[in-house]
Enzyme design. Sequence first.
Site, PDB file in Angstrom:
ATOM      1  N   ASN A   4       0.851  -1.170   0.000  1.00 28.18           N
ATOM      2  CA  ASN A   4       0.000   0.000   0.000  1.00 28.18           C
ATOM      3  C   ASN A   4       0.901   1.239   0.000  1.00 28.18           C
ATOM      4  O   ASN A   4       1.804   1.343   0.818  1.00 28.18           O
ATOM      5  CB  ASN A   4      -0.889  -0.023   1.244  1.00 28.18           C
ATOM      6  CG  ASN A   4      -1.924   1.061   1.240  1.00 28.18           C
ATOM      7  OD1 ASN A   4      -2.273   1.595   0.199  1.00 28.18           O
ATOM      8  ND2 ASN A   4      -2.421   1.387   2.409  1.00 28.18           N
ATOM      9  N   GLU A   6       0.741   5.071   0.568  1.00 21.49           N
ATOM     10  CA  GLU A   6      -0.089   6.184   1.040  1.00 21.49           C
ATOM     11  C   GLU A   6       0.466   7.504   0.533  1.00 21.49           C
ATOM     12  O   GLU A   6       1.650   7.636   0.234  1.00 21.49           O
ATOM     13  CB  GLU A   6      -0.125   6.207   2.571  1.00 21.49           C
ATOM     14  CG  GLU A   6      -0.830   5.024   3.185  1.00 21.49           C
ATOM     15  CD  GLU A   6      -2.334   5.037   2.978  1.00 21.49           C
ATOM     16  OE1 GLU A   6      -2.910   6.086   2.646  1.00 21.49           O
ATOM     17  OE2 GLU A   6      -2.940   3.971   3.151  1.00 21.49           O
ATOM     18  N   CYS A  15      -3.490   0.923  -3.563  1.00 21.19           N
ATOM     19  CA  CYS A  15      -3.517  -0.210  -2.639  1.00 21.19           C
ATOM     20  C   CYS A  15      -2.576  -1.318  -3.091  1.00 21.19           C
ATOM     21  O   CYS A  15      -2.235  -1.436  -4.264  1.00 21.19           O
ATOM     22  CB  CYS A  15      -4.935  -0.765  -2.548  1.00 21.19           C
ATOM     23  SG  CYS A  15      -6.144   0.424  -1.982  1.00 21.19           S
ATOM     24  N   GLU A  17      -3.185  -4.433  -3.441  1.00 27.30           N
ATOM     25  CA  GLU A  17      -3.778  -5.361  -4.401  1.00 27.30           C
ATOM     26  C   GLU A  17      -3.539  -4.886  -5.835  1.00 27.30           C
ATOM     27  O   GLU A  17      -3.154  -5.674  -6.703  1.00 27.30           O
ATOM     28  CB  GLU A  17      -5.286  -5.496  -4.167  1.00 27.30           C
ATOM     29  CG  GLU A  17      -5.654  -6.076  -2.820  1.00 27.30           C
ATOM     30  CD  GLU A  17      -5.884  -5.030  -1.749  1.00 27.30           C
ATOM     31  OE1 GLU A  17      -6.733  -5.268  -0.879  1.00 27.30           O
ATOM     32  OE2 GLU A  17      -5.218  -3.976  -1.758  1.00 27.30           O
ATOM     33  N   CYS A  53     -10.663  -2.824  -1.312  1.00 24.02           N
ATOM     34  CA  CYS A  53     -11.551  -1.676  -1.509  1.00 24.02           C
ATOM     35  C   CYS A  53     -12.286  -1.821  -2.847  1.00 24.02           C
ATOM     36  O   CYS A  53     -12.007  -2.713  -3.648  1.00 24.02           O
ATOM     37  CB  CYS A  53     -10.753  -0.374  -1.470  1.00 24.02           C
ATOM     38  SG  CYS A  53      -9.735  -0.066  -2.939  1.00 24.02           S
ATOM     39  N   CYS A  56     -10.035  -1.740  -5.991  1.00 22.97           N
ATOM     40  CA  CYS A  56      -9.313  -3.001  -6.182  1.00 22.97           C
ATOM     41  C   CYS A  56     -10.247  -4.107  -6.676  1.00 22.97           C
ATOM     42  O   CYS A  56      -9.884  -4.904  -7.544  1.00 22.97           O
ATOM     43  CB  CYS A  56      -8.635  -3.424  -4.887  1.00 22.97           C
ATOM     44  SG  CYS A  56      -7.259  -2.353  -4.430  1.00 22.97           S
TER      45      CYS A  56
END
Length: 97
Positions: A4, A6, A15, A17, A53, A56
């Site tokens: 991830n 940020e 993310c 994924e 999310c 994703c």
Amino acid sequence: LGANVENSAYPVCICAERVAFFRALMDGQRDFVSLAVVGAPHQNEPQDYCTPCGSCRQVMAEFCKPDFIVLCAKSPQDFCTYTLEELLPHAFSGKQL
């Protein structure tokens, strides 16, 4: 593998994924079977299952079949298993374009 990333401007975050999928696609992979997801706030142990999310899930819908397996884990011994169809029923795809 993915991580991830940020950013203080949340819309530009990505993310783990999607990082993993995009890396695999760049490496020529096209047949995906499953994905494991685990997450927690920085420097904390996971307290709950971390599901992908919406962004994703949409990326998965573009590249995976509805029976694609997503493992959401707290630990190697404690996880839930979902199909992509369970996580994203009635997914939008290129068929609707």
